[in-house]
Structure formats: C-alpha cells, structure tokens
Design an enzyme around this catalytic site. Structure first.
Site, PDB file in Angstrom:
ATOM      1  N   GLU A 126      42.100  -9.183  32.142  1.00 60.47           N
ATOM      2  CA  GLU A 126      42.347  -8.362  33.533  1.00 60.47           C
ATOM      3  C   GLU A 126      41.291  -7.277  33.005  1.00 60.47           C
ATOM      4  O   GLU A 126      40.591  -6.687  32.216  1.00 60.47           O
ATOM      5  CB  GLU A 126      43.977  -7.751  33.245  1.00 60.47           C
ATOM      6  CG  GLU A 126      44.653  -6.849  34.887  1.00 60.47           C
ATOM      7  CD  GLU A 126      44.044  -5.664  34.773  1.00 60.47           C
ATOM      8  OE1 GLU A 126      43.231  -5.606  36.477  1.00 60.47           O
ATOM      9  OE2 GLU A 126      43.120  -4.727  34.403  1.00 60.47           O
ATOM     10  N   HIS A 127      40.757  -6.950  34.733  1.00 56.48           N
ATOM     11  CA  HIS A 127      39.914  -6.328  34.938  1.00 56.48           C
ATOM     12  C   HIS A 127      38.923  -4.898  34.705  1.00 56.48           C
ATOM     13  O   HIS A 127      38.811  -3.642  34.709  1.00 56.48           O
ATOM     14  CB  HIS A 127      39.164  -6.855  36.042  1.00 56.48           C
ATOM     15  CG  HIS A 127      37.139  -6.673  36.303  1.00 56.48           C
ATOM     16  ND1 HIS A 127      36.663  -7.458  37.046  1.00 56.48           N
ATOM     17  CD2 HIS A 127      36.039  -5.891  35.220  1.00 56.48           C
ATOM     18  CE1 HIS A 127      35.484  -7.218  36.761  1.00 56.48           C
ATOM     19  NE2 HIS A 127      34.824  -7.073  35.865  1.00 56.48           N
ATOM     20  N   SER A 128      40.303  -4.264  34.541  1.00 60.72           N
ATOM     21  CA  SER A 128      40.691  -2.720  35.039  1.00 60.72           C
ATOM     22  C   SER A 128      40.314  -2.013  34.129  1.00 60.72           C
ATOM     23  O   SER A 128      40.326  -0.863  33.923  1.00 60.72           O
ATOM     24  CB  SER A 128      41.697  -2.177  35.379  1.00 60.72           C
ATOM     25  OG  SER A 128      43.279  -3.035  34.965  1.00 60.72           O
ATOM     26  N   PHE A 129      40.842  -2.597  33.174  1.00 65.97           N
ATOM     27  CA  PHE A 129      40.317  -2.101  30.987  1.00 65.97           C
ATOM     28  C   PHE A 129      39.128  -2.086  30.560  1.00 65.97           C
ATOM     29  O   PHE A 129      38.601  -0.471  30.230  1.00 65.97           O
ATOM     30  CB  PHE A 129      40.942  -2.615  30.112  1.00 65.97           C
ATOM     31  CG  PHE A 129      42.647  -2.502  30.469  1.00 65.97           C
ATOM     32  CD1 PHE A 129      43.451  -2.300  29.841  1.00 65.97           C
ATOM     33  CD2 PHE A 129      43.246  -4.251  30.903  1.00 65.97           C
ATOM     34  CE1 PHE A 129      44.960  -2.237  30.358  1.00 65.97           C
ATOM     35  CE2 PHE A 129      44.047  -4.130  31.264  1.00 65.97           C
ATOM     36  CZ  PHE A 129      45.185  -2.889  30.757  1.00 65.97           C
ATOM     37  N   CYS A 130      37.842  -2.837  30.984  1.00 65.35           N
ATOM     38  CA  CYS A 130      36.868  -2.424  30.852  1.00 65.35           C
ATOM     39  C   CYS A 130      36.042  -3.599  31.695  1.00 65.35           C
ATOM     40  O   CYS A 130      36.132  -4.258  32.175  1.00 65.35           O
ATOM     41  CB  CYS A 130      36.178  -2.721  29.290  1.00 65.35           C
ATOM     42  SG  CYS A 130      36.741  -4.304  28.808  1.00 65.35           S
TER      43      CYS A 130
END
Length: 672
Positions: free
Chosen positions: A359-363
C-alpha cells in the site's frame, strides 16, 4: 524541516510552467500566447498582493504550529492517498518482481516437486522463509541502528521511512481512510507474519517473545520460519479436503474504498472474531502470500477480433517476463490471496517466482525497493536450514502455537458482495496493460560519458518525445522527486514538460532542423530539468506549496482566487504521464504502478547498478551503505509501463516501441 517557499518565487515558477501549454493553445487556434501569458501574470499578481498573501500567512502560522512541517502533518496523506476512493488494486499499490534466486535448482523454477501440498512446493516455501528472514533481519538491523545510524540525514530519513513498512495497515473509512497505529512490539500480533494461502489468513509468530521486559523480541531462524509455513500449508490442505472455503477478505480489500469500508463495518458488527482477525492482520509485522498457481499470460484470441489497441503482442520471452510481473501485481487467479491494505507483502508462487507489493500511502516506492534489495541480494543459504539450526536460542519461550487461524465469519450479504467485488477486480486486471521494457543497447554510463548528461533528465526527455510521437500533442508530466533531506520528507512534483523540453521535442519532429540545433536544444532541456530537480529536492518546488495555499482558502467566507479557478491550473496538473524512478534495479525483473488517468501511463524507470555476480552480492549484503547505491547503469535501463486497454489513445506496446526508437534516435544524435 521542510520550508514554506516564498510566494513570489512559487508564482514565477508556476507561470513559467504554463508557457508550453499556452504556446500549444495558440498553435491549435486558441488564445494567443502573449494574451494568455499576460492574463495569467495578472491573476498571479492579484493573488500575490491579495488573498495569496493571506493564505501564505496562514500557511506560515500552520507550519509554526506543526511538529514536523506544514505539509506532512496536515495535508499530504489525506489528499494524496487516503481520500482516494478508487480500489488500491493497480490504482495505488506498487509492485516489484524479483529475479530468480540462482541457488534454486532448475526443477524448482519449473514448479516440479515431490512435495506438492495444497498447490505449494518445497522450494517455494524455502525461498519464502528465506525472504521473510532476510527482510526482518534488515528491519532489526535498522531498529538497532546497526545499519543507517543517526549520523547522517539520509540515515535518519531512511530508518524513519522504513519503520512505516512494518506492523501497519490502511483502514477503509467512508470518504477518507485512516492508518492503523503501531502495536507494542512484544505483543503476539506484532511478532507474527500474516500468511495467506488459498485466500485463508494465518498469524504465524516469527519472533520469540522477549526474554526480559527491556529486551526486544528475538527473530527466529530461517529453518524455524520454514517449519511454521509448512505446518500452515498442511492445515490448508486439510481444509481443502474437507470442502471448506474462506471468506475472501483479500478480494473484498481490493474493492472500491467506500464499498470495502461498508463491507468491513458489516463484518465487524457481524461477529467478534472478525474484529480480532482484522486487528491481527493490521498489526502483523508484514504479509506473505503463498500462491498455489503459476500464472502465464494467455495469448490473444483471434476469433474475438478485438480492436488493435486492446491487444498486446508479446514474444515468448516477453510473455514470461510480464507473466511474472502480473503475478506480483495480481491476476484473476491470485487476487484473493492478498491483503491490499498491508504496507508490505512478499509474494512467492510455486515456481519460486517472487516479488513484493504494498500500500502506497506509508512511504514512497524507493523505500520498499531498498528493503527488497537487501532481502534478495543474498540467495538462499541451504546450510541455514540444516540440523545445526534445529535448536531454539537459549532462554526463549517456545510454548506458543506455531500459527493461528485468522478466520472471518460471513453471511449471505458478504457472499454476494464477494462475488461482485471479484468481478470488479477482474475487470480492473483485464483492463491493465502492464509490461516491462528492457532496453539494453546502452545505459546510463554511456549517457553520462557522451556529454556529461544527467541520466534522469535524459530519460525524461525520451518519454516526452515518445509520448509526442504516439499522441501528436503534449501533456502535463509528473516526476517524483524525494525531499528526503527534510524531516519526514516525502516527495515533490517535478513538472517535466517545460518550454525547453517542448522546443527540443518539436526540433526532433520538424524536418530540416539540423542535428547541431537539436543537440543544443537537448542540452538546454536537460539543464532546465536538472535545475528543477534540484529545486524540488530542496523544498523549492511549486505543486505542494500551491496545494497548501488552495486548501487554506475559505470559500464559505467568500474567498476565491482566479488563479485557482483557471482551467489551465487544473489542466497543467492533469498528470497523464506519471513517472517515477527506483534505486538500483539489477535485482528486479520489473516494477510498476497504475496510470493516474485512463488515457495516460504510469511509468517506473529502473536504472540498475553495474554488478558482478557473487562478489557484488557479498558486497551489498555486508555494506551498510547498500541503500545508497549509485543509480548508474552501464548497459541497461528498464521501463515498467502501465496503461488501460479500453482507451484507444493508449497502448503500452506502442509506447515501448516509441521509447526504443527514441533511445536509438537520441544515441545517433549525441554521436553526431
């Protein structure tokens, strides 16, 4: 600390970024360039002396009240990721396909085994155990500061960014998602691996409990991790034999975010076991998906007579390469075997093909690519699975069960929703025209040597010309630039389409222009791009600043700005060409992320490091600076490209051909 840029400088740069659009508008019969430019300058001046000054003061005040900075503490996650309602599948999650492990026997690469359990294979589980151990060994070295101590700004940024890959997950909510909070490291959930097989979920402890209140959990050996994976597979085999079927939680998590939020709420209210399983999945250290199928892209069916843009022709070698890439992205056969909300998931199929997705939002994708490099740079060491590692470390608690089922309780409503979610997910995958191009005529060493040119800027000019050749027009282009020199820094936008880039592209497609003039235009475009890269990386970009100002506008109070209401403001940020770069890519077969618009492309460029087999592996495995490798590649550049089959304006196959043609054309230009 990320600065608040000066308002006047941001506006000047913004006006300059509009110039290629204004010139194209004039060329196509619209407002004259001078009239359009004068109008935008007027709006910018009014903004700077009016409402813009108020908004800038608000932004400065917000920054002072923010613990880290005005952007990341207040806007970025929500606006860039969590408010998006599109499914994470393809649209947001990134994917990395690893090279095969050269320690695997040839039979393993074909999926041949005498120990096929529930569709998995002996070497699949061995490689999976090794990759898990290597990944968590890297995590532990970062936690103890054995790697990347707080002595460098890059080290602080990397450890802070990497910490967000583990023990976290995204939680669907109506209108705007949230992120889970970090669990206490000694809890069983935090010490466990989320393993998915045939759509079932398991919590598998891979750390022993701490031996004292102040001690960290102890990572298990590859041998003991492997034993637990084999035990899970035996349980799955028994469940399949009994005719059981899981609630396809992976499929549900691949759905539209509001749909998934509604279905998750229903599940959490339906039975307390669902809440327990969901929390364990979020808190687990990372994910591991063990697929039971080896996927190969089916050839086009001539009898269907599809339109040309909806067919991608591949050689056998390209089919093999892209099949691996699709396996990691997800296919109709394995999409149920992923938890798309997880920050980092390793994936291994029966033929030992492996990769990672998250999932992209973390980093940003550079971070997991560095973590993945560490996990694969050293192949499976068979002796680590031998008898010498049969015993547990002295003093650890070995009484915990080897695994726990994370089952979900469903009902008829969830059954119907699961079927519908699967259909929607399959439609997304079948529409995804995803491929990787290995360009091996020359690489970045040649680019630098021939004229001291920036490889990144050179490749961006390649993409500008390739786009123009296939579309006959220009488009707003997004390139990711990391702001890692700042605390909690993420990214800034680099607007690749500049007046100089446009001039160079037009010189290349206009008959009669001399090669000397074309080369001069290329150098000028690259110099401009390099300057913009430096400005973006040092907190002097424009797009994040303009976004922050716009979000502080108060329309209910009658506040407005012609600058933001201009259609060119939105058009100049409609990123039909969305691009990003990765670190050294010689250990990756391919990478990818989805196009931001249906008539655009998502392009990831890998610039591999030159290496020499085992010696390079050993150097990287033992080098605490392995995450800061030079991006120079002497002989290859890889392009991961994604577009949509349904749109007649795009074709990944055609763009790949245009990129190859352009790369060769530019080589001849530079040689002349």
């Amino acid at each position: 600390r990320l600065p608040v840029p000066e308002l006047s400088k941001t506006l000047d740069k913004y006006i300059a970024s509009l110039e290629p659009f204004l010139r194209e508008d004039e060329k196509r019969g619209g407002m004259s360039y001078q009239s359009g430019l004068s109008l935008r300058k007027k709006w910018a001046n009014e903004f700077e002396t009016g409402i813009g000054k108020v908004l800038q003061d608000r932004l400065v005040a917000l920054d002072r009240a923010s613990p880290n900075n005005w952007l990341d503490d207040n806007f970025w996650l929500n606006k860039a990721y969590l408010e998006w309602r599109a499914p994470l599948l393809v649209n947001s999650n990134w994917w990395l396909a690893f090279f095969e492990d050269d320690m695997m026997p040839a039979s393993a690469l074909k999926g041949e085994t005498n120990n096929n359990r529930a569709g998995t294979t002996f070497w699949q589980l061995r490689r999976a155990a090794w990759l898990v151990w290597r990944t968590l060994d890297f995590k532990d070295k970062l936690d103890t500061k054995e790697l990347h101590p707080d002595t460098t700004r890059a080290g602080i940024w990397f450890r802070n960014s990497t910490s967000k890959l583990f023990n976290l997950g995204r939680i669907p909510e109506l209108f705007c998602d949230t992120l889970s909070t970090l669990p206490e490291s000694q809890t069983k959930d935090a010490r466990s691996l989320l393993v998915m097989v045939h759509g079932w979920s398991y919590a598998v402890p891979v750390y022993y409990p701490p031996t004292s209140p102040d001690a960290p959990p102890v990572l298990m050996s590859p041998r003991h991790i492997e034993a637990r994976l084999r035990s899970v597979v035996l349980d799955v085999e028994e469940r399949l034999a009994n005719g059981e079927a899981p609630v396809p939680i992976g499929t549900l998590s691949a759905d539209d975010r509001d749909k998934w939020a509604t279905n998750l709420d229903h599940l959490l209210e339906l039975h307390p076991q669902n809440k327990k399983s969901h929390q364990a999945m979020l808190h687990s250290v990372m994910g591991l998906s063990l697929d039971h199928t080896t996927y190969s892209i089916p050839p086009p069916v001539p009898s269907r007579n599809p339109p040309p843009h909806s067919v991608h022709h591949r050689s056998p070698a390209q089919t093999s390469l892209d099949s691996h890439l699709h396996t990691i992205r997800a296919t109709p056969l394995n999409l149920h075997n992923r938890f798309y909300d997880k920050a980092y998931t390793l994936i291994v199929d029966p033929s030992t093909r492996a990769g990672a997705s998250g999932e992209h939002s973390f980093c940003d994708a550079l971070v997991p690519s560095i973590v993945a490099e560490y996990s694969i740079v050293q192949g499976v060491e068979i002796e680590e699975f031998g008898e010498k590692n049969a015993n547990h470390p002295q003093g650890v608690d070995t009484s915990e069960p080897m695994w726990e089922r994370l089952d979900w309780v469903g009902d008829e409503f969830i059954k119907r929703e699961s079927v519908a979610a699967h259909q929607r997910a399959v439609k997304i995958l079948e529409d995804s025209d995803d491929s990787v191009l290995w360009f091996d005529d020359y690489g970045t060493d040649w680019i630098k040597a021939i004229g001291n040119l920036s490889p990144d800027a050179y490749i961006q000019m390649v993409l500008q010309l390739a786009w123009y050749k296939t579309r006959g027009e220009f488009t707003a282009t997004y390139e990711t630039v990391l702001t890692r020199m700042f605390k909690n820094g993420r990214t800034e936008t680099l607007r690749t389409l500049t007046s100089d880039a446009r001039d160079w592209v037009l010189s290349m497609v206009t008959p009669g222009v001399s090669n000397q003039a074309r080369l001069k235009a290329l150098h000028r475009a690259i110099q401009t791009h390099t300057r913009l890269t430096r400005e973006a990386a040092t907190g002097r970009g424009i797009d994040r600043h303009l976004m922050g100002l716009q979000l502080l506008l108060r329309p209910p109070n009658g506040e407005s700005a012609d600058l933001f209401e201009d259609e060119l403001y939105s058009r100049s940020a409609k990123w039909k060409l969305s691009t990003s770069g990765l670190s050294a890519g010689h250990l990756f077969k391919g990478t990818g992320f989805g196009a931001a618009y249906d008539d655009g492309y998502g392009i990831n460029c890998e610039l591999p490091v030159h290496h020499s087999g085992t010696s390079m592996r050993k150097r990287m495995a033992n080098d605490s600076q392995c995450a800061s490798l030079d991006l120079a590649a002497p002989d290859m550049i890889k392009f991961g490209i994604e577009s949509k089959f349904h749109n007649p304006a795009t074709s990944t196959e055609n763009l790949k051909a245009a990129i190859v043609e352009t790369m060769l054309e530019m080589k001849l230009l530079c040689l002349e």
